[in-house]
Design a protein around this motif. Structure first.
Motif, mmCIF file in Angstrom:
data_model
loop_
_atom_site.group_PDB
_atom_site.id
_atom_site.type_symbol
_atom_site.label_atom_id
_atom_site.label_comp_id
_atom_site.label_asym_id
_atom_site.label_seq_id
_atom_site.Cartn_x
_atom_site.Cartn_y
_atom_site.Cartn_z
ATOM 1 N N THR A 1 4.298 -45.080 -74.410
ATOM 2 C CA THR A 1 3.890 -46.475 -74.607
ATOM 3 C C THR A 1 3.155 -46.663 -75.928
ATOM 4 O OG1 THR A 1 3.732 -46.790 -72.225
ATOM 5 C CG2 THR A 1 2.556 -48.367 -73.601
ATOM 6 N N LYS A 2 2.239 -45.766 -76.232
ATOM 7 C CA LYS A 2 1.432 -45.907 -77.449
ATOM 8 C C LYS A 2 2.235 -45.622 -78.716
ATOM 9 C CE LYS A 2 -2.212 -47.114 -75.280
ATOM 10 N NZ LYS A 2 -2.753 -48.465 -75.384
ATOM 11 N N VAL A 3 3.124 -44.629 -78.680
ATOM 12 C CA VAL A 3 3.941 -44.331 -79.864
ATOM 13 C C VAL A 3 4.892 -45.491 -80.150
ATOM 14 C CG1 VAL A 3 5.736 -42.814 -80.799
ATOM 15 C CG2 VAL A 3 3.730 -41.828 -79.705
ATOM 16 N N VAL A 4 5.516 -46.041 -79.110
ATOM 17 C CA VAL A 4 6.409 -47.193 -79.291
ATOM 18 C C VAL A 4 5.631 -48.376 -79.871
ATOM 19 C CG1 VAL A 4 7.787 -48.927 -78.062
ATOM 20 C CG2 VAL A 4 8.119 -46.497 -77.581
ATOM 21 N N ALA A 5 4.438 -48.629 -79.349
ATOM 22 C CA ALA A 5 3.610 -49.727 -79.871
ATOM 23 C C ALA A 5 3.244 -49.491 -81.336
ATOM 24 C CB ALA A 5 2.349 -49.882 -79.028
ATOM 25 N N GLN A 6 2.964 -48.243 -81.690
ATOM 26 C CA GLN A 6 2.608 -47.919 -83.075
ATOM 27 C C GLN A 6 3.800 -48.120 -84.003
ATOM 28 O OE1 GLN A 6 -0.682 -46.943 -83.459
ATOM 29 N NE2 GLN A 6 -0.369 -47.268 -85.617
ATOM 30 N N ILE A 7 4.990 -47.725 -83.570
ATOM 31 C CA ILE A 7 6.200 -47.932 -84.373
ATOM 32 C C ILE A 7 6.429 -49.425 -84.590
ATOM 33 C CG2 ILE A 7 8.728 -47.741 -84.353
ATOM 34 C CD1 ILE A 7 8.337 -45.014 -82.933
ATOM 35 N N GLN A 8 6.288 -50.209 -83.537
ATOM 36 C CA GLN A 8 6.485 -51.654 -83.653
ATOM 37 C C GLN A 8 5.419 -52.296 -84.539
ATOM 38 O OE1 GLN A 8 6.621 -52.504 -79.456
ATOM 39 N NE2 GLN A 8 8.859 -52.397 -79.408
ATOM 40 N N ALA A 9 4.215 -51.757 -84.534
ATOM 41 C CA ALA A 9 3.144 -52.296 -85.378
ATOM 42 C C ALA A 9 3.415 -52.057 -86.861
ATOM 43 C CB ALA A 9 1.802 -51.679 -84.984
ATOM 44 N N PHE A 10 4.174 -51.013 -87.181
ATOM 45 C CA PHE A 10 4.476 -50.691 -88.572
ATOM 46 C C PHE A 10 5.794 -51.296 -89.055
ATOM 47 C CE2 PHE A 10 1.497 -47.017 -88.080
ATOM 48 C CZ PHE A 10 0.665 -47.344 -89.128
ATOM 49 N N SER A 11 6.394 -52.215 -88.298
ATOM 50 C CA SER A 11 7.628 -52.840 -88.770
ATOM 51 C C SER A 11 7.292 -53.730 -89.964
ATOM 52 C CB SER A 11 8.294 -53.635 -87.652
ATOM 53 O OG SER A 11 7.516 -54.743 -87.310
ATOM 54 N N PRO A 12 8.155 -53.916 -90.925
ATOM 55 C CA PRO A 12 9.567 -53.576 -90.971
ATOM 56 C C PRO A 12 9.863 -52.181 -91.520
ATOM 57 C CG PRO A 12 9.071 -54.899 -92.872
ATOM 58 C CD PRO A 12 7.783 -54.739 -92.086
ATOM 59 N N GLN A 13 8.847 -51.418 -91.926
ATOM 60 C CA GLN A 13 9.125 -50.079 -92.459
ATOM 61 C C GLN A 13 9.667 -49.142 -91.385
ATOM 62 O OE1 GLN A 13 5.307 -49.155 -94.124
ATOM 63 N NE2 GLN A 13 6.052 -49.526 -96.190
ATOM 64 N N TYR A 14 9.260 -49.347 -90.142
ATOM 65 C CA TYR A 14 9.752 -48.537 -89.029
ATOM 66 C C TYR A 14 10.555 -49.429 -88.094
ATOM 67 C CZ TYR A 14 6.746 -44.757 -90.505
ATOM 68 O OH TYR A 14 6.165 -43.762 -91.230
ATOM 69 N N ARG A 15 11.707 -48.927 -87.656
ATOM 70 C CA ARG A 15 12.563 -49.693 -86.756
ATOM 71 C C ARG A 15 12.863 -48.838 -85.532
ATOM 72 N NH1 ARG A 15 18.480 -50.857 -86.715
ATOM 73 N NH2 ARG A 15 18.568 -49.267 -88.314
ATOM 74 N N LEU A 16 12.511 -49.343 -84.374
ATOM 75 C CA LEU A 16 12.763 -48.646 -83.119
ATOM 76 C C LEU A 16 14.245 -48.756 -82.782
ATOM 77 C CD1 LEU A 16 11.336 -47.160 -80.778
ATOM 78 C CD2 LEU A 16 11.138 -49.378 -79.654
ATOM 79 N N LEU A 17 14.913 -47.610 -82.600
ATOM 80 C CA LEU A 17 16.340 -47.599 -82.295
ATOM 81 C C LEU A 17 16.608 -47.455 -80.806
ATOM 82 C CD1 LEU A 17 17.628 -45.205 -85.094
ATOM 83 C CD2 LEU A 17 17.642 -47.703 -85.083
ATOM 84 N N TYR A 18 15.822 -46.597 -80.149
ATOM 85 C CA TYR A 18 16.113 -46.252 -78.762
ATOM 86 C C TYR A 18 14.846 -45.709 -78.119
ATOM 87 C CZ TYR A 18 18.025 -43.465 -74.912
ATOM 88 O OH TYR A 18 18.286 -42.927 -73.688
#
Length: 113
Positions: A53-70
């Motif tokens: 949960t926390k890693v996914v939230a962190q990836i989403q917080a760093f968008s657009p440089q990070y994009r969650l694929l799956y």
């Protein structure tokens, strides 16, 4: 708060870890081509669902440089692109629950694209 700090450290540890370089075929102008990759393994006394949960939230917080694929309960895949160059990297987190400590083994891999 403790889990958020853990996720931030996990994410930063992967992103800023030393990269190993391996040689691949040269460009037409004889300049070498390098692929950067990094692998990390962590063991945490925190359940995998909290880390996920926390890693996914962190990836989403760093968008657009990070994009969650799956994402699923035991795996996270994302892409990272740099604002300074077109180069990017694939990032994969694999989470495996531990039986004895009710914790989580986290294997992370980053490969340049």
């Amino acid at each position: 708060m403790k889990t958020l700090l853990l996720a931030s450290a996990l994410f930063a540890g992967l992103c800023f870890a030393g990269l190993c370089l391996s040689h691949c075929r040269p460009y037409p102008c004889s300049l070498p081509c390098f692929l950067a990759f990094c692998k990390r393994l962590w063991l945490f006394a925190v359940p995998c669902n909290e880390i996920n949960t926390k890693v996914v939230a962190q990836i989403q917080a760093f968008s657009p440089q990070y994009r969650l694929l799956y994402t699923n309960p035991l795996s996270i895949r994302a892409n990272h692109t740099s604002l300074d160059s077109p180069e990017g990297e694939n990032i994969t987190f694999t989470l495996n629950p531990t039986i004895l400590t009710a914790g989580c083994h986290v294997f992370a891999q980053s490969t340049s694209i």
